[in-house]
Design an enzyme around this catalytic site. Structure first.
Site, short mmCIF file in Angstrom:
data_model
loop_
_atom_site.label_atom_id
_atom_site.label_comp_id
_atom_site.label_asym_id
_atom_site.label_seq_id
_atom_site.Cartn_x
_atom_site.Cartn_y
_atom_site.Cartn_z
N GLU A 47 0.86 -1.19 0.00
CA GLU A 47 0.00 0.00 0.00
C GLU A 47 0.89 1.23 0.00
O GLU A 47 1.83 1.33 0.78
CB GLU A 47 -0.99 0.02 1.17
N ASP B 130 -3.51 7.55 12.20
CA ASP B 130 -2.11 7.15 12.31
C ASP B 130 -1.44 7.60 13.59
O ASP B 130 -1.65 8.71 14.07
CB ASP B 130 -1.32 7.70 11.10
#
Lengths: 404, 264
Positions: free
Chosen positions: B49, B60
């Site tokens: 990815e 994140d």
């Protein structure tokens, strides 16, 4: 799903937050239908926050400017010094209903963090407040007070190190600790149901103004002016007047220290539509959708996004947006202090600065209501610096010499 | 058939756990991103990815967030991600995906983003903050279908039956299960409740299961065998990239991936 204001708003969050937001939405909706909740909320507004706050006729300022009559909604008289306590009480009572034990919040100027730490102490929650590193430096007194109230203040050192990064940090904490924790988002931004929920709690401000004006001489004002960071104080005072089309509603953004990107926080002049921090609205961002740096002398306005309901009201031309500069704001603080005996928060002084420009252009029959969303005590050190008060520096020097 | 589906079939027929790795486009630099993806293929990775760096990456943790920040400071543009994808998809045989936050997609134009991603050779999209409920406004699912891109849904241990059902209806390729309720970042231990959660997911999804968030050690990979179809390693690889000399970065990455020991 509700939570859209025209094309704005929504709930653009990772799946892992959706169950929590759905739970919050259900809890909020059921609370609204529960008379005992509404009574409890009103009880604490009156007996803890000190509502209603006065609507003051600014007789001297009005005379000095020689135009429209100016009224000041003095939200600075709320406990903890600003309107923020209102949605903190509301959300904490909801968190109690949901069985949560911990409150978290983001804060810019420190006012929302202070209000959250206050309600956490009052209602028996543990509390963590996220604050950008830059804001922590410029708002140290509020950090100290939050700590005295038992809150843990966490410095956020990523991104631009201001309000939006504190929101991101708080959202991440919320994701990780959602089973025990309620996130008291401090403005009418973020994913549904936050913009709707905080607007509901803050709508008390407009309701009070309407009643107070009716009790006084005139029925409806011609202008209502409020500063706009995320927009909680603005939507709070505007919402009662949305259907009264004769009332002009004006939001004042931070013009900062220049026109260039990074020097201001004017989302409508410099920004474009985007999807950030869970909601669709106007953001100061580049072509790729990366959030840009912002600046304002007022930490509470130093934010790249704006509440989705306000974005929609702006597109519908119901609310007009203007901006004033840092310089005009400092001068407005001094004017209001000397004429009316009120030292407004730097955020609120944006609304005052615009009123000072507008009032002389209007006839004496017109009425302006200015929302003084908070008082200026918290800005002491910024004001001292801006006004080059040498005596204050000497005081600090001697204080430091004494040592701890 | 989409390149991703072919790869997923292959993993299944070989009766092994697949490995998906992650890079942040432009971190440490654009050239190194290209090198890293080539190297990942060489070390036996099944899917990569490519994360488009975003200024406010909500899902994140510190590691990936800082990589995004540095990449943006280096001047990485969304356009660069498409350039790299075009170049790499011609060179490597494994499927490549874009991971992006929705604002980057939205600003590019959702339809145009999907169209250009396909043209650049992406096999699918992972966009964690585009919920099903906004489809009427955004048409993200529609455009993924139109341009034959896998719409990879990200679900978590907090996803209840209702959410799993809704996501199963629209997800394609594989479903990305976060190993814990939280944000990305390497962890020492996996949750003890992981397997129970994965069996719950299997009740709703017929497509393969990928597990990511916190996966950083060979033990983690071993524990996933038989319970999931793909292991996802993201932050741990950035930690490897960051630790040590720039000169032997590729060597470190190669041996780290080999040590994860998924190729059996």
């Amino acid at each position: 799903m509700k939570g859209h204001f025209g094309k704005f708003g929504g709930r653009y969050v990772p799946e892992m937050l959706i169950p929590a937001l759905e739970e919050l939405e259900v809890a909020f909706n059921s609370a609204l239908k529960d008379k005992s909740f509404v009574q409890e909320f009103e009880y604490y507004l009156k007996n803890f926050a000190g509502r209603p706050t006065p609507l003051v006729f600014a007789e001297n300022l009005t005379r000095q400017l020689g135009g429209a009559k100016i009224y000041l909604k003095n939200e600075g008289l709320n406990h903890t010094g600003a309107h923020k306590i209102t949605h903190c009480i509301g959300q904490t009572l909801i968190a109690k209903r949901m069985g949560k034990t911990r409150l978290i919040a983001e804060t810019g100027a420190g006012q929302h963090g202070l209000a959250t730490a206050t309600v956490a102490a009052k209602f028996g929650f543990s509390c963590t407040v996220y604050m950008g590193e830059v804001d922590m430096v410029r708002q140290r007194p509020n950090v100290f007070l939050m700590e005295q109230l038992g809150a843990k203040v966490v410095s956020v050192s990523f991104g631009n190190k201001t309000l939006k990064d504190a929101v991101n940090a708080a959202l991440k904490d919320y994701i990780e600790n959602v089973s025990t924790t309620h996130y008291i988002l401090g403005s009418v931004v973020g994913p549904h149901p936050y913009p709707t929920m905080n607007a509901y709690f803050q709508s008390i401000v407009g309701k009070e103004v309407k009643k107070q004006l009716r009790d006084d001489t005139c029925y409806l004002p011609d202008y209502v002016i409020a500063c706009v960071g995320g927009g909680s104080n603005a939507i709070g005072i505007f919402s009662s007047f949305l259907k009264d089309l004769s009332v002009k509603l004006i939001g004042v953004e931070a013009g900062g220290k220049g026109q260039k990107i990074g020097q201001h926080a004017r989302r409508f002049k410099g920004g474009s539509v985007g999807v950030v921090e869970g909601y669709k609205s106007y953001f100061l961002q580049n072509k790729d959708g990366q959030i840009e740096k912002t600046h304002s002398i007022a930490a509470g306005l130093d934010y790249a996004g704006i509440g989705p309901q306000l974005a929609n009201l702006r597109d519908q031309k119901r609310v007009e947006f203007v901006s004033v500069t840092d310089k005009e704001v400092i001068s407005a603080v001094q004017t209001l202090a000397r004429t009316e005996g009120i030292i407004p928060a730097l955020e609120s002084a944006h609304a005052v600065a615009y009123a000072i420009k507008l009032a002389p252009q209007l006839s004496q029959e017109k009425t302006i209501v200015v929302n003084i969303s908070g008082r200026g005590d918290k800005d002491l050190f910024i004001l001292v610096e801006q006004l080059h008060d040498k005596e204050f520096y000497r005081f600090l020097e001697s204080y430091i010499k004494k040592g701890i | 058939m989409n390149k991703l589906n072919q790869q997923l079939e292959k993993i299944k027929s070989e009766k092994r756990l697949g490995l998906m790795t992650h890079v942040v486009v432009g971190y440490p630099s654009l050239n190194e991103t290209v090198e890293l993806v080539r190297l990942m293929e060489k070390s036996g990775v099944d899917i990569v990815e490519l994360q488009i760096p975003f200024s406010d990456p909500l899902a994140d943790g510190t590691t990936i967030m800082q990589a995004c920040e540095k990449s943006l400071i280096n001047g990485t543009k969304v356009h660069d991600a498409f350039t790299i994808m075009t170049k790499l998809s011609r060179e490597v045989s494994i499927p490549l995906l874009f991971m992006a936050y929705y604002n980057n997609v939205f600003k590019y134009g959702t339809q145009k983003f999907c169209k250009d991603a396909k043209a650049a050779g992406a096999a699918g999209l992972i966009v964690p903050d585009i919920p099903i409920e906004e489809e009427q406004e955004e048409h993200f699912i529609r455009f993924c279908k139109k341009y034959n891109l896998a719409n990879i849904r990200v679900i978590s241990p907090s996803s209840n039956a209702n959410r799993l059902q809704k996501n199963a209806k629209v997800g394609s390729g594989f479903v990305y299960c976060t190993a814990r309720q939280g944000i990305t970042g390497a962890r020492k231990k996996l949750s003890s409740k992981l397997n129970a959660y994965l069996s719950q997911v299997k009740k709703y999804f017929t497509i393969p299961l990928a597990v990511g968030f916190g996966i950083s050690k060979p033990e983690h990979i071993k524990a996933l065998k038989g319970n999931a179809d793909i292991a996802v390693v993201g932050s741990a690889l950035i930690d490897v990239i960051d630790k040590g000399d720039k000169g032997d970065m590729e060597k470190r990455v190669y041996s780290f991936i080999r040590e994860l020991n998924v190729i059996d």
